[in-house]
Design an enzyme around this catalytic site. Structure first.
Site, mmCIF file in Angstrom:
data_model
loop_
_atom_site.group_PDB
_atom_site.id
_atom_site.type_symbol
_atom_site.label_atom_id
_atom_site.label_comp_id
_atom_site.label_asym_id
_atom_site.label_seq_id
_atom_site.Cartn_x
_atom_site.Cartn_y
_atom_site.Cartn_z
ATOM 1 N N HIS A 1 -13.651 -0.985 -9.667
ATOM 2 C CA HIS A 1 -13.397 0.751 -9.871
ATOM 3 C C HIS A 1 -13.771 0.467 -11.272
ATOM 4 O O HIS A 1 -13.185 -0.239 -12.058
ATOM 5 C CB HIS A 1 -12.056 0.774 -9.423
ATOM 6 N N ASP B 1 -5.935 -5.709 -10.366
ATOM 7 C CA ASP B 1 -5.808 -4.368 -9.946
ATOM 8 C C ASP B 1 -5.517 -4.080 -8.572
ATOM 9 O O ASP B 1 -6.046 -4.409 -7.650
ATOM 10 C CB ASP B 1 -7.345 -3.708 -10.185
ATOM 11 N N GLN C 1 -5.170 -1.023 -4.611
ATOM 12 C CA GLN C 1 -5.248 -0.915 -3.261
ATOM 13 C C GLN C 1 -4.665 -2.136 -2.494
ATOM 14 O O GLN C 1 -4.223 -1.891 -1.263
ATOM 15 C CB GLN C 1 -6.744 -1.004 -2.723
ATOM 16 N N LYS D 1 -0.656 6.386 -4.524
ATOM 17 C CA LYS D 1 -1.500 5.706 -3.326
ATOM 18 C C LYS D 1 -0.437 4.818 -2.425
ATOM 19 O O LYS D 1 -0.990 4.275 -1.321
ATOM 20 C CB LYS D 1 -2.582 4.645 -3.645
ATOM 21 N N CYS E 1 -16.266 5.560 -7.675
ATOM 22 C CA CYS E 1 -15.873 5.119 -9.110
ATOM 23 C C CYS E 1 -16.202 3.653 -9.042
ATOM 24 O O CYS E 1 -15.627 2.961 -9.625
ATOM 25 C CB CYS E 1 -14.556 5.337 -9.423
HETATM 26 C C1 LIG Z 1 -9.326 -0.102 -6.846
HETATM 27 C C2 LIG Z 1 -8.782 0.863 -7.827
HETATM 28 N N1 LIG Z 1 -8.448 0.600 -8.961
HETATM 29 C C3 LIG Z 1 -8.063 1.666 -9.872
HETATM 30 C C4 LIG Z 1 -7.749 3.043 -9.464
HETATM 31 C C5 LIG Z 1 -7.330 3.829 -10.244
HETATM 32 O O1 LIG Z 1 -6.082 4.420 -9.964
HETATM 33 P P1 LIG Z 1 -5.670 5.773 -10.696
HETATM 34 O O2 LIG Z 1 -6.532 6.660 -10.676
HETATM 35 O O3 LIG Z 1 -4.294 6.059 -9.813
HETATM 36 O O4 LIG Z 1 -5.265 5.366 -12.119
HETATM 37 C C6 LIG Z 1 -8.275 3.478 -8.059
HETATM 38 C C7 LIG Z 1 -8.206 4.756 -7.369
HETATM 39 O O5 LIG Z 1 -8.337 5.623 -8.095
HETATM 40 C C8 LIG Z 1 -8.598 2.168 -7.113
HETATM 41 O O6 LIG Z 1 -9.126 2.550 -5.969
#
Ligand SMILES: Cc1ncc(COP(=O)(O)O)c(C=O)c1O
Ligand SMILES: Cc1ncc(COP(=O)(O)O)c(C=O)c1O
Lengths: 155, 405, 405, 155
Positions: free
Chosen positions: C121, C198, C201, C224, C362
């Site tokens: 991401h 990370d 998910q 999430k 993203c």
């Molecule tokens: C795999 C992954 N990493 C990071 C993020 C970033 O999370 P956040 O936008 O809550 O900071 C997301 C979701 O947008 C994601 O799906």
């Protein structure tokens, strides 16, 4: 009433007229403690005898009535005690602050017990427990020559 | 003004503290929240919740609209020129970190100077301290006068041709003193030095007009102005925000991402990395509506009356010493009592349901200057009354009884 | 498992979307919130609100206790060794920025290498990209195989004696593929290379045990996993957090502040600058209670059944192409339909109340590799059922009708 | 039903068989547009005659049916128009997307009006307005030789 329990005569007396508030002569160990949230500070000085006995102990610092009284009482009680006993007293004291339990130690004299018990009112004031424990944590840091500064943050 | 009815909009005042009605004098720390704000948040989660800006389904559309509408509402509220000048952050602290990083990276060099004041909250010092370390920059502290005021002459004295930023608070969270923004900003503008105003204490109490104030950056913490936790507003002049590099990196703030290069979105999007606090932003619109319905002029008026009443009352108490004596003042009084540590004062007051703050209020520089490690602080919100001050006053008198002095 | 009763705990499912029941298949974007979480937040604001850690009055004490209890609850939930390993942030994005900055500043030098994967991401790439620019570091992307999986051999191939960080996702938010963490982390540990996972998910779908996983850092976004917006969790091994310099500067994270020097608090406090999201943190404890009451094993089980049902169903539809075919997979399916752009799919599905996401999610690096600018994504939460998949399937069939193909 | 309004025959036709999707010969102005949220991209090429008339116009790009159809319709309508008229058409078009108002311009032919009106269904789908407007914003950037790239972020 809880406030009366917290601010007992003994505490107010130690708070106003702290004992051993100076740098003691010939100290060979010391440590600093700090509560960054309220600004309480304490500096403990120890003169120990070949790592067996606390010959002399004193403190400098600034803070609320509870923290000053606690430091003052600490120095009175610990002076002259063996290291192992001093550590036991510390443990008992922290336990009392946490859950209000009584002292187990029979080796303390009655008036020593009374002055330590005078700090037990703190347990009903959770935000003030740190005030009461700061000097004691700092003392053990000094005794065991830990390098880090005592810092009673949030935790 | 019908304070009773305003106060009744805040559910927390139904609560008893140690058997007494809550006298909340800690709004400079964080204000209480009106029902409308709390309900807006629940309503959003229960009926409208979705992430913003990233999906095309109905919930996402609604959420995005509510989110962006709030940006417009805030733009109007502070009379910014463009909606793109409103950036949502986590709080005033993050906003200042953002500018110190982003502006600092791009525009500061070794030896450049930042002017702060001795009144600043750690949030308006530590980020500049980082910059000082990183860039070998210099921080100069404008000194307060004997009333603990910042005067424009002191700022003038410190300005040099190396000055690259002036950052100061709108209202001191210790003295309540209001900085002479107009004079300072005019001076800075004439020398083309950008000015950041820490408006954390300003926004809840004074009517804001960015185009009149003329500062380059203004930061706000929503939780201090009847809004939700965890949300801040950064106002920045568009010409700056267009120029500045992004701060945090992540989803939503990019234009195009490749393995070797990344390009970024426009302002304000480029500064809003990651999933935003949608519910909080949406609820913030209710906090602003609440404030606007009463009117900031009337809020100021009312708070000033209570403040002056408190000053008079406490001045009559010989053992109380007020901290600072600024001519222009709002919403905050700090004090000490001879022979009683502020921490002990706070504990004793709490027994009577009076919530104040004791400590250095994240202003150690000022407290070092004052020669005391801590002070007691009573701070006002729109819900406070003269009766609250009466309770405060008698609780203060009780302190001496408890301490036998 | 009684999904009906679980689903009834989420107020939003009472809502109709374009006249139809809401079929929410966008949980990878953000999950819906159970009543208990929403209510906890309102209750907190209505009865217990105060800023944490800074005042000694009753409300502040309660708030601080609730706040710090949640830290303990999270420590237990992910089986961290020490409570000091739990840092509250704004979200996964901020957590990764924090580590990239703080670790990067201290430990990375010119030419040092960071290993990422093509699945990442933007939140797990852009912060490292900044570091690359700042430190002249090198980013190496581990390639996915034909099933769009990351294998340990590919990581092994990229490791050199310059590798200073491996950062990868636990579960891909595009393919749903689960990374072979154990193998990768064992390999990295044997070479003393820190690993950041990370877990954005991962956390909502897989049972976590930090001491078993053995990674150095793990990041979570609360929104999430049935929790509130605007809150993240950073897990870091204590030995690291003790070593790392703070990130943002401000109130609450300092030890002592003077005009020339500043010293900082211990972990986790030194990473928590400014006023925290107290209400959100407190409400997060309810989200964890919700998940724990059902049990993550059972959540995984249930979601896997629905996922497999969906895969079978969509495979039967000739015009649908599934993106990636990872062996270990959870909670996410991305797909394309020949001749219909994902954006159009999302709009058509929305008419039937089906909320999916269309775009690059993203993950532009991965989409560039796939040779498509966008895909459609259906992602699951505990509240989804096979019936939801049936609605999805027939809505997908409708797309071809609308497009006359 | 709204979906039918959005995906009218004309749109689907332009989406599937876009007109002028190429780089036109001898173009002298161009601009790129991008919607980072969904990945829609468009590149507009113009051949203008001494800044008076759009002699030729074409586009390249990728995106949803709406964005491709909109670009395709744009090229059909704008080709051969004077600059001032082109700008008026643009304004009218954006107004239509926003509030659903009808075209004011009488100078357009009936079939031109029909193809532009075919995009009016978008107004009921707020998230899709950007898809329909991207090519048009990009066109004006090309025409006026603005330096910035068109980027339809959140706003
Ligand atoms: C795999 C992954 N990493 C990071 C993020 C970033 O999370 P956040 O936008 O809550 O900071 C997301 C979701 O947008 C994601 O799906
Ligand atoms: C003057 C001032 N500046 C900055 C801050 C920091 O605000 P926050 O903690 O909401 O980021 C505060 C409050 O704590 C403040 O009073």
């Amino acid at each position: 009433m809880d406030l009366k329990e917290l601010y007992q005569e003994i505490i107010l007396d130690h708070g106003k007229n702290p004992r051993n508030k100076k740098i003691c002569n010939g100290f060979n160990k010391d440590a600093k403690g700090h509560n960054p949230l309220c600004g309480d500070k304490v500096h403990i000085y120890l003169k120990t005898d070949q790592n067996k006995k606390v010959e002399d102990i004193s403190f400098e610092g600034e803070g609320c009535a509870i923290s000053i009284a606690s430091a003052s009482i600490l120095t009175e009680i610990i002076k002259g005690k063996e290291h192992t006993l001093a550590k036991k007293i510390l443990e008992d004291f922290l336990k009392m602050l946490k859950d209000g339990s009584k002292f187990q130690l029979n080796s303390l004299e009655e008036n020593e017990k009374i002055s330590m018990m005078s700090l037990s009112g703190v347990k009903k004031f959770p935000m003030r427990v740190k005030c009461a424990s700061l000097a004691w944590h700092t003392f053990i840091h000094a005794l065991e020559e830990k390098k880090t500064k005592v810092n009673t943050e949030k935790a | 003004m019908d304070i009773k009815s305003i106060k009744s909009q805040f559910p927390i005042f139904k609560k008893k503290i140690n058997g007494n009605p809550l006298v909340y004098l800690d709004s400079a720390n964080s204000s209480q929240k009106p029902k409308a704000v709390i309900n807006r948040m629940s309503h959003f989660y229960e009926n409208e919740f979705s992430n913003v800006g990233r999906s095309v389904h109905t919930l996402a559309v609604t959420a995005t609209n509510r989110f962006e509408e709030t940006r417009d509402i805030i733009k109007d509220f502070i009379n910014a020129k463009y909606r793109e000048e409103i950036v949502f952050t986590k709080g005033a602290t993050e906003s200042i970190n953002l500018i110190a990083n982003s502006y600092g990276d791009k525009f500061m060099n070794e030896g450049d100077e930042i002017i702060l004041t001795e009144l600043e909250h750690h949030s308006n010092y530590v980020p500049w301290h980082y910059l000082r370390s990183k860039k070998k920059a210099v921080i100069k502290f404008a000194k307060v006068n004997e009333n603990l005021e910042i005067k424009v002459d002191e700022i003038k004295r410190l300005i040099s041709n190396k000055t690259k930023m002036i950052a100061l608070t709108h209202i001191s969270n210790v003295t309540g003193g209001i900085s002479p923004l107009k004079e300072i900003i005019d001076l800075a503008n004439s020398k083309k030095i950008p000015v950041l105003i820490d408006g954390t204490q300003g926004a809840p109490h004074l009517k804001l007009d960015m185009q009149k104030i003329g500062c380059d950056f203004y930061v706000i913490s929503c939780h201090k102005m009847y809004g939700p936790n965890g949300l801040g507003i950064l106002y920045g002049k568009k010409k700056w925000l267009d120029l500045l590099p992004p701060y945090q990196g992540g989803g939503g703030m990019i234009d195009e991402v490749k393995k070797n290069t990344i390009s970024f979105a426009e302002t304000p999007t480029k500064f809003e990395a990651g999933t935003m606090q949608t519910a909080e932003v949406v609820a913030m619109s209710e906090a602003i509506k609440f404030v606007k319905t009463i009117g900031l002029d009337r809020i100021s008026d009312h708070e000033n009356k209570v403040l002056n009443y408190a000053i008079e009352k406490l001045k009559k108490n010989n053992s109380v010493k007020l901290i600072g004596n600024p001519e222009n003042k709002a919403s905050v009084i700090s004090f000490t009592i001879k022979g009683i540590h502020p921490h002990d004062i706070a504990t004793i007051l709490d027994e009577d349901g009076v919530a104040i703050r004791a400590g250095h209020h994240c202003c150690q520089i000022l407290h070092e200057k004052l020669g005391v490690p801590a002070t007691a602080r009573a701070s006002l919100g729109v819900y406070n009354t003269k009766e609250d001050i009466d309770v405060l006053d008698s609780a203060i008198k009780k302190c001496r009884k408890v301490f036998n002095i």
